[in-house]
Each structure stands twice: as structure tokens, then as C-alpha cells.
Design a protein around this motif. Structure first.
Motif, PDB file in Angstrom:
ATOM      1  N   LEU A  33       0.810  -1.221   0.000  1.00 11.77           N
ATOM      2  CA  LEU A  33       0.000   0.000   0.000  1.00 11.77           C
ATOM      3  C   LEU A  33       0.842   1.270   0.000  1.00 11.77           C
ATOM      4  CD1 LEU A  33      -2.885  -0.891   2.482  1.00 11.77           C
ATOM      5  CD2 LEU A  33      -3.087  -0.514   0.018  1.00 11.77           C
ATOM      6  N   ILE A  34       2.000   1.244   0.666  1.00 12.08           N
ATOM      7  CA  ILE A  34       2.755   2.488   0.816  1.00 12.08           C
ATOM      8  C   ILE A  34       3.720   2.744  -0.336  1.00 12.08           C
ATOM      9  CG2 ILE A  34       2.603   2.347   3.327  1.00 12.08           C
ATOM     10  CD1 ILE A  34       5.546   1.487   3.339  1.00 12.08           C
ATOM     11  N   PHE A  35       4.006   1.717  -1.139  1.00 10.03           N
ATOM     12  CA  PHE A  35       4.940   1.912  -2.245  1.00 10.03           C
ATOM     13  C   PHE A  35       4.179   2.116  -3.553  1.00 10.03           C
ATOM     14  CE2 PHE A  35       7.740  -0.429   0.715  1.00 10.03           C
ATOM     15  CZ  PHE A  35       8.792   0.475   0.757  1.00 10.03           C
ATOM     16  N   GLN A  36       4.859   2.737  -4.499  1.00  6.09           N
ATOM     17  CA  GLN A  36       4.282   2.999  -5.809  1.00  6.09           C
ATOM     18  C   GLN A  36       5.384   2.914  -6.866  1.00  6.09           C
ATOM     19  OE1 GLN A  36       2.831   7.058  -5.746  1.00  6.09           O
ATOM     20  NE2 GLN A  36       4.869   7.929  -5.511  1.00  6.09           N
ATOM     21  N   THR A  37       4.997   3.028  -8.119  1.00  8.00           N
ATOM     22  CA  THR A  37       5.969   3.098  -9.208  1.00  8.00           C
ATOM     23  C   THR A  37       6.429   4.541  -9.360  1.00  8.00           C
ATOM     24  OG1 THR A  37       4.968   1.233 -10.387  1.00  8.00           O
ATOM     25  CG2 THR A  37       6.347   2.728 -11.663  1.00  8.00           C
ATOM     26  N   GLY A  38       7.705   4.771  -9.104  1.00  7.17           N
ATOM     27  CA  GLY A  38       8.244   6.117  -9.247  1.00  7.17           C
ATOM     28  C   GLY A  38       8.396   6.495 -10.708  1.00  7.17           C
ATOM     29  N   GLN A  39       8.191   7.774 -11.010  1.00  2.62           N
ATOM     30  CA  GLN A  39       8.289   8.254 -12.379  1.00  2.62           C
ATOM     31  C   GLN A  39       9.170   9.499 -12.424  1.00  2.62           C
ATOM     32  OE1 GLN A  39       4.479   8.088 -14.691  1.00  2.62           O
ATOM     33  NE2 GLN A  39       3.557   7.717 -12.680  1.00  2.62           N
ATOM     34  N   THR A  40       9.969   9.588 -13.476  1.00  3.40           N
ATOM     35  CA  THR A  40      10.857  10.734 -13.656  1.00  3.40           C
ATOM     36  C   THR A  40      10.698  11.276 -15.070  1.00  3.40           C
ATOM     37  OG1 THR A  40      12.484   9.827 -12.115  1.00  3.40           O
ATOM     38  CG2 THR A  40      13.229  11.553 -13.604  1.00  3.40           C
ATOM     39  N   LEU A  41      10.339  12.547 -15.163  1.00  3.35           N
ATOM     40  CA  LEU A  41      10.258  13.246 -16.447  1.00  3.35           C
ATOM     41  C   LEU A  41      11.264  14.388 -16.413  1.00  3.35           C
ATOM     42  CD1 LEU A  41       8.912  13.846 -19.201  1.00  3.35           C
ATOM     43  CD2 LEU A  41       7.276  15.295 -17.968  1.00  3.35           C
ATOM     44  N   ASP A  42      12.194  14.387 -17.347  1.00  2.38           N
ATOM     45  CA  ASP A  42      13.223  15.419 -17.395  1.00  2.38           C
ATOM     46  C   ASP A  42      13.309  15.985 -18.808  1.00  2.38           C
ATOM     47  OD1 ASP A  42      15.630  16.652 -15.845  1.00  2.38           O
ATOM     48  OD2 ASP A  42      16.485  16.034 -17.763  1.00  2.38           O
TER      49      ASP A  42
END
Length: 391
Positions: A224-233
């Protein structure tokens, strides 16, 4: 007189000719130079221990901080990057030398020393520099650095040089963009709901209070506390020469979410560099302006330990006073502060955010004296204005 960098000069007698075909012969190669505290020197003339990493050798990938460019690139330089989005790094040159004082190296950006203390609300002192704007990084490792910068350089110096404008008068536009995702590799090995119920019922008799704390839910708190991290640069730059004024303008945007919910980093950067030269290149002006706007939201990393310890047989939500999240209560109905906290509530009920603004301006004048070309007069004026506020 025909000359070009890397080729032998040729003197041609024009006479009555109107069309000339000239073939230059390679041979006048530039010797490698390195940037030091007070200018540049030939590599063979540098007496101290130093190492240079150019942009061609930087680490590639989803890079959001200058420290990530150097990981594993320089012998004796240890860089431990944070897993937080936009997080700082522990940088050590040849290890630590003090148990109580700071072991951080001095960081100099285009001739401006910056404080390692950073700004309230910011995660990383190097966030002011967009990695796409960096031309090279020079690391001064030995005590000779203290002769230039004083005691601040006792742990070494990291010199960051940003890109300048191109010599072509034609406008050049460069764009780079990247998108990346990140996930956790593993989790703490904890009992699931069925295993936890089996253990409690085997360990305690039916009359024990622990039996009354068991529920019917099957909650995976770590999931529940983790998610898929996303990076847009994204970064776009404009460079060229307008008359006698070489220029480079760079705009950057970074949006990154961490693998822990509510952990987020958003950065907007702008950089302008002007490098005009006069008097047959003996007089040079450098005007450098860097601006940064960061919006941070900090997650409560204590939720990770709470997720491993919290009862997996209870639901995530209820209709209680704890913002609608399930919580252990005292006899009076108030939350029990001695019991573990709901991991998801620790994240979503806490708004720990900060806005950071920073502006670094730098004005340099460099004049090579005509009667002694190696003797230079250099004036460097800089201002570092930073402001941070948050909840």
C-alpha cells in the motif's frame, strides 16, 4: 593570414586573385588544459592531484543531480546518492578525516563557492545546476586546494564548469528529454494476515487481549505504501553569437515521484551565460545567471518500518477520528500513541512540503596583460540569494 584551431597557420599573398582555394594542414593541436581555482593551466603544468570528467564521460540515464553524473568515475571519490527524488548525496574525497567536523568537499560552480549547508526545504545543494548544463567537473584532491580556497577546501574541492555558447553566429537549439520509471526490488519479510492469525491463536489463549485485536481483513501494508516512481526530465538550450556577444540560454524542467507514496520533487531551472571578448581576445567578460524553483513534498520514511510491524488483519480505513484511517484506540476512543501508526495514514495525512527559490549571479572580468601574456588580472563578483519556506 589563415588560421583555425588545430591547424597550421598559412600566410597567402592575395595579389589580384578573387577566388582562393586553401588547404590547411593539421598540426597545431591544442594541449589539454584543466580548470583550477584561479583559471586554467596545461595538464603537465598542474602540480596538484586532480582529475577531470568531461560531459562525454558522464553517467547516462535518468540523471537529476550533478552528483549522479560522477558516481564511479573518479578514483578516490565516493558518492552515495540518496534514494529520495532530488535527494542529496554524501560525497567524500579520499575518505573522511574528522569525527566531529564536516567531511564535505567545497563545491565551486563557475567560480562561485556554494555552502554545503544548503537551503531549508531543499534536499540537495547541487539542485541549482541542471545536469544538462554541465560541461566538465574537476576534482582537486590534495592540500594544494587549500592554497586557493583556504580551510574550506581541507576536504578537497569539486569544480563544476557549465557550458558556454558556441562560436557559430547561427542559432543552435538543443533539446533533450527522458522518461524513466523505478520500482522497489524487495520488501521486508513479514507475516501475511493468515500467518499472523495462526501465530496469535497458537501463541495466546482465547481469553488473551491479543485475540481481540485480530480482524478479518487481509492487508499488505508494504504494498500500500509503495508505488511506481516516475521521472520526467526535459531541457532546451539556445546558443549562438549576436554580433560580438556569444550567448547560451538553457531552460530545464524535472518532475520526479519517489517509490514511497507522497514523495515528490519538481524543479524548474534557467541559466544564461554571456561570454564576449575584446581587444584581440585579451579582455573577456563572463556574465552568468542561474535560477531555480523547487517544490518538494517529503514523505515520512518511518512508514516503511510501520508497514512491517502493523497488524495485517485490520482494514486500512474505518470511521474513526484518525482521518478515516484505522487506528488503535484507548478506552476513551482517542488514538493510542503508544501503538504502531497506520502506515498509509503516516503518508497521506501529513503534508510536509517546501518551496525553494535560489538565484546565483556571477560577473567575471579577465584581462591578459599585453606585456606579459601569462599574467592576468581577474575580477570575480558573485551573489547567492536563496529562500526556502514550507509547511
Amino acid at each position: 593570414l589563415i588560421s583555425y584551431i588545430g591547424f597550421t597557420n598559412q600566410t597567402i599573398d592575395i595579389g589580384n586573385q578573387t577566388n582562393l582555394t586553401i588547404n590547411l594542414v593539421p598540426g597545431q593541436f591544442i594541449q589539454e588544459v584543466v580548470v583550477i581555482g584561479y583559471g586554467t593551466v596545461k595538464r603537465e603544468d598542474a602540480t596538484g592531484s586532480m582529475q577531470v570528467v568531461s560531459s562525454e564521460k558522464f553517467n547516462k540515464g535518468a540523471i537529476t543531480s550533478a552528483s549522479e553524473l560522477l558516481t564511479g568515475k573518479i578514483a578516490g571519490l565516493t558518492v552515495n546518492n540518496s534514494s529520495e527524488p532530488g535527494g542529496g548525496a554524501v560525497i567524500r574525497i579520499r575518505g573522511g578525516s574528522s569525527l566531529s567536523a564536516s567531511n564535505d568537499p567545497l563545491i565551486v560552480i563557475d567560480g562561485v563557492p556554494v555552502s554545503n549547508d544548503g537551503i531549508t526545504g531543499d534536499r540537495n545543494v547541487l539542485n541549482i545546476v541542471n545536469p544538462n548544463d554541465i560541461e566538465s567537473v574537476t576534482v582537486l584532491k590534495d592540500a594544494s586546494a587549500t592554497a586557493i580556497y583556504g580551510s574550506r577546501a581541507s576536504n578537497g574541492v569539486i569544480l563544476i564548469t557549465t557550458k558556454k555558447s558556441r562560436t557559430s553566429k547561427k542559432l543552435a537549439v538543443d533539446y533533450s528529454g527522458s522518461y524513466a520509471v523505478s520500482n522497489r526490488l524487495n520488501e521486508i519479510n513479514a507475516l501475511n494476515a493468515d500467518e499472523f492469525r495462526t501465530y496469535i491463536r497458537a501463541r495466546y489463549p482465547d481469553s488473551h487481549p491479543a485475540q481481540g485485536l485480530l480482524g478479518d481483513a487481509n492487508t499488505d501494508w508494504q504494498d500500500l505504501i509503495f508505488q511506481t516512481g516516475q521521472t520526467l526530465d526535459q531541457n532546451i538550450s539556445f546558443s549562438g553569437t549576436a554580433g560580438v556577444l556569444p550567448y547560451r540560454l538553457s531552460l530545464g524542467y524535472t518532475d520526479r515521484t519517489g517509490i514511497l507514496k507522497t514523495d515528490a520533487f519538481n524543479r524548474k531551472t534557467a541559466a544564461l551565460k554571456l561570454t564576449p571578448k575584446f581587444l584581440e581576445n585579451t579582455l573577456q567578460f563572463i556574465v552568468d545567471v542561474k535560477g531555480m524553483l523547487i517544490n518538494n513534498r517529503f514523505a515520512d520514511w518511518g512508514a516503511i518500518g510501520s508497514a512491517a510491524a502493523f497488524n495485517p488483519t485490520v482494514p486500512v480505513y474505518d470511521n474513526g477520528v484518525y482521518g478515516g484511517y484505522y487506528t488503535f484506540k484507548n478506552a476513551d476512543g482517542n488514538p493510542n500513541t503508544l501503538a504502531p501508526a497506520n502506515p498509509l495514514a503516516l503518508l497521506e495525512l501529513r503534508d510536509n512540503s517546501a518551496d525553494v527559490k535560489r538565484l546565483i549571479t556571477n560577473f567575471q572580468v579577465d584581462y591578459r596583460l599585453p606585456f606579459l601574456h601569462d599574467l592576468r588580472a581577474n575580477l570575480n563578483l558573485a551573489m547567492d540569494d536563496s529562500r526556502g519556506e514550507g509547511l
